[in-house]
Design an enzyme around this catalytic site. Structure first.
Site, PDB file in Angstrom:
ATOM      1  N   GLU A 151     -91.680 105.153  85.012  1.00  0.00           N
ATOM      2  CA  GLU A 151     -90.246 105.212  85.060  1.00  0.00           C
ATOM      3  C   GLU A 151     -89.546 106.396  84.477  1.00  0.00           C
ATOM      4  OE1 GLU A 151     -87.609 103.177  82.278  1.00  0.00           O
ATOM      5  OE2 GLU A 151     -89.412 101.699  81.814  1.00  0.00           O
ATOM      6  N   LYS A 157     -88.952  93.338  75.134  1.00  0.00           N
ATOM      7  CA  LYS A 157     -88.405  94.006  73.899  1.00  0.00           C
ATOM      8  C   LYS A 157     -87.965  92.931  73.182  1.00  0.00           C
ATOM      9  CE  LYS A 157     -86.833  98.540  76.447  1.00  0.00           C
ATOM     10  NZ  LYS A 157     -87.024  97.883  77.587  1.00  0.00           N
TER      11      LYS A 157
END
Length: 338
Positions: A57, A192
């Site tokens: 990404e 995360k």
């Protein structure tokens, strides 16, 4: 040969043909050209020759790290992939054109643009293209483009998920729904820790996404190795490749999430990171920060509050993920060729 034997032989031949077609998709470069995709020369060669490719990404470059650390890290990560037998393909939208793989100059341009590039999830792709803008792709957008190009392996730092208090805010990352409908394997350091990990895993189960952890039975929590959530285990790149290959052959149509724990030597102190996260979360409420601006703000503040420890950990884990991703891509190519 008997009639039954003839029928069995024909059926076996058809099955073999179907398996070959499903596991080794032929990428029509001309079709990608018609879609106005720009394919980097190295990636174009890899697609034509059936070489292992690892997608990356670009949000992590534009919004995840400051310049010049973002450029240095991106270059180092691509080198790791090359050194381990695969071709890197960083994905971004530059001046309205989707790029599958970036040249050295394009990578530097993206790194210098930083947050000026629009954070681009799947929902934003058409807008960024139509406006001729620069877009840094998130997990969902990168998966979309990788799948269009026939790239099966995608490496990132961590994916988005269900935000804390998501049961009332309905703040759920499009990464999760993309994993449910796009057949790309995502290799990351987990979800995360600023997110609600148990609810994220529940949502992925609802989406039919296979979730495994690399050499452990505990799903990693990005900055730390453990989240307290148990998942299935894969013990090697070869096992990862077998899982991906089986999913492709079965035609499940959904993605696979492979959680690779951060190296122990780079693991930040869980307590200090958690305290920094709680502080940053409180600040987003006070300052009225919401939507796709939340995660970049929290990551930046956590890095400031931990005096750089979280950024160092972030860089270490993306490099480790790239190493694993390259090995998985190479194993998948060998498995499919055999």
């Amino acid at each position: 040969m008997s009639e039954d034997g003839t029928k069995f032989g024909r059926a076996a031949s058809r099955l073999a043909s179907i398996r070959t077609h499903v596991s080794q998709p032929i990428v029509d470069i001309n079709k990608l050209d018609k879609l106005n995709f720009k394919i980097a020369p190295l990636v174009q060669h890899a697609l034509a020759e059936g070489l292992p490719i690892v997608a990356f990404e670009s949000t992590i470059i534009s919004h995840g790290m400051p310049y010049p650390q973002n450029l240095e890290t991106a270059k180092e990560v691509e080198t790791i992939v090359k050194d381990n037998g695969a071709v890197p393909a960083t994905i971004a939208i530059l001046n309205g054109v989707p790029h599958i793989g970036l040249t050295a100059l394009e990578l530097e341009e993206l790194a210098k643009l930083g947050p000026k590039s629009l954070k681009t999830a799947r929902r934003d792709i058409a807008y960024v293209v139509a406006m001729g803008a620069n877009g840094a792709t998130t997990v969902s957008a990168t998966m979309f483009f990788a799948a269009k190009a026939g790239i099966r392996i995608f490496v990132t730092g961590g994916i988005g998920g269900v935000h804390r208090h998501g049961e009332t805010t309905m703040d759920v990352s499009s990464d999760l729904t993309e994993l449910g409908k796009t057949q790309v394997a995502v290799i990351c350091a987990g979800v995360k820790s600023i997110l609600d990990i148990p609810r994220t895993l529940e949502y992925l189960e609802t989406q039919g996404v296979a979730v495994v952890a690399y050499k452990t039975e505990e799903f990693p929590a990005f900055f730390t190795q453990k989240s307290g959530c148990k998942v299935s285990c894969v013990n090697s790149p070869k096992e990862c490749a077998k899982l991906i290959d089986a999913s492709i052959k079965l035609g499940l149509g959904s993605g696979i999430l492979i959680g690779v724990p951060i190296p122990e030597t780079s693991e930040a102190s869980g307590d200090s990171v958690e305290l920094a996260i709680q502080t940053a979360l409180s600040e987003t409420v006070v300052k009225g920060i919401n939507g796709n601006a939340v995660t970049p703000y929290i990551l930046l503040r956590v890095n400031e509050l931990t005096k750089g420890a979280s950024l160092a950990s972030n860089i270490a884990l993306i490099k480790n993920n790239a190493l694993v991703g390259a090995k998985v891509a190479a194993c998948l190519m060998k498995l499919q060729d055999s």
